[in-house]
Design an enzyme around this catalytic site. Sequence first.
Site, PDB file in Angstrom:
ATOM      1  N   LYS A  42       2.780   2.405  -3.347  1.00  0.00           N
ATOM      2  CA  LYS A  42       1.958   2.732  -4.515  1.00  0.00           C
ATOM      3  C   LYS A  42       0.988   3.871  -4.215  1.00  0.00           C
ATOM      4  O   LYS A  42       0.708   4.698  -5.082  1.00  0.00           O
ATOM      5  CB  LYS A  42       1.213   1.485  -5.021  1.00  0.00           C
ATOM      6  CG  LYS A  42      -0.025   1.114  -4.229  1.00  0.00           C
ATOM      7  CD  LYS A  42      -0.804   0.011  -4.917  1.00  0.00           C
ATOM      8  CE  LYS A  42      -1.967  -0.469  -4.074  1.00  0.00           C
ATOM      9  NZ  LYS A  42      -3.004   0.534  -3.818  1.00  0.00           N
ATOM     10  N   CYS A  94       0.788  -1.236   0.000  1.00  0.00           N
ATOM     11  CA  CYS A  94       0.000   0.000   0.000  1.00  0.00           C
ATOM     12  C   CYS A  94       0.821   1.287   0.000  1.00  0.00           C
ATOM     13  O   CYS A  94       0.677   2.107  -0.908  1.00  0.00           O
ATOM     14  CB  CYS A  94      -0.949  -0.003   1.197  1.00  0.00           C
ATOM     15  SG  CYS A  94      -2.223  -1.263   1.030  1.00  0.00           S
TER      16      CYS A  94
END
Length: 436
Positions: free
Chosen positions: A266, A263
């Site tokens: 990105k 998570c």
Amino acid sequence: MRVVMIGTGYVGLVSGACFADFGHRVTCVDKDASKIAALKRGEIPIFESGLEDLVANNQQQGRLDFCVDPAEALREADAVFIAVGTPSRRGDGHADLSYVYAAAREIAPLLASKAVIITKSTVPIGTGDEVERILREARPDCQIPVVSNPEFLREGAAIQDFKHPDRIVVGTDDPRARDVLSELYRPLYLNAAPILFTGRRTAELIKYAANSFLATKITFINEIADLCEKVGANVQEVARGIGLDNRIGTKFLHPGPGYGGSCFPKDALALIKTAQDYGSPLRIVETTVAVNDQRKRAMARKVVSAVGGSIRDKTIALLGLTFKPNTDDMREAPSIALVTALTDMGAHVRAYDPAGMNQAKLLLPDITYCDGPYSAATDAHALVIVTEWEQFRVLDLARLKGIMADPVIVDLKNVFQPEELTKAGFVHESIGRPRG
Ligand SMILES: NC(=O)c1ccc[n+]([C@@H]2O[C@H](COP(=O)([O-])OP(=O)(O)OC[C@H]3O[C@@H](n4cnc5c(N)ncnc54)[C@H](O)[C@@H]3O)[C@@H](O)[C@H]2O)c1
């Protein structure tokens, strides 16, 4: 309520199983037929504590099932979640929304008019508008609302996080959607979890702002750790000294080899792109990403310094490969850049991870995988702790010293106290602390 989860990955499976546990009737859908077949056999494709029992119980109670073709379940669904992946797009790092839009196109013709679509995937601002446009194009006959309901669970504590969230964020202006979401999450707010209703774009931004803030907080303490090393201060005491201030808080102030995972990297990149597109750049987040990228590889230099020079033809043992403990997720793990840097410098790498080795082998095929920490350490010239799995905290230092070629430990998660390593006869490096 009848719930359909499109995408049965980390988020889809955990949320689907938890919604079933709340008493809803959930169908988890995935395009990956082998994943669905495994789930039907009771095999859980990810490593997440408590998930196997939760899935099995709810399957037995007839509240949870799995399928590849959602047509039948969609016709009866009150709530349809989109929980497919939104990885970084190749080339520019923005979120790849092709899976989200494909899912919207697939489900649109099959939905009942009572349905509500809920995006649980992390998606950039405006994605809900586009999903709504896709839907209106395919179904001009009905006004199915599209809601943003970002997910904040953490891998390794996913069920606990889903069932005891700090908050539930629901982005919608539609009264019917609001009722459906309130009903879905009723057991949680009966339990006093705050439910925050916002506009859809606001909800989309909350998720990115939260992850980017946390990535920045980690990066901040990492840089403070570097400064501690230069000035002879102790980063753990600095972290405690600032964290006890309630405005700062003690969490996410543990220095290490850089953030990774599925998570933060990105999402920080995607937020940067969105901000640039709207002419409102986020320089702090841009710097966070740049600092973190350099940090992972720079950790190899700590190993070189600890062994006292070149690591060419030396054996380096790595303990922990996943981006954090209690998961098998290797996405963007700092170990990947570290291993690449070590092998570029001519070292032979032996590694052990309690859960992540199957995933790691796909990304790092050319290192030696071992069946335990001691076998990894055998004949090694340095042992590097990369992920703070609980079992590494209780390693027998005397035994390690006896089996290693040289007694050198590089502790990138500050698992050991410097004094105990010195006492056990190790040369050692850690993050942001005096040698001891
Ligand atoms: N992993 C986390 O900890 C976490 C936490 C919060 C939010 N998120 C967000 O949730 C989303 C999902 O993440 P994840 O880690 O669960 O991803 P994942 O890659 O583990 O799972 C996605 C699944 O969706 C399936 N899929 C793709 N297109 C499909 C389609 N059209 N129909 C059915 N299935 C389809 C894929 O086969 C895959 O199994 C992402 O946007 C992520 O950023 C993840």
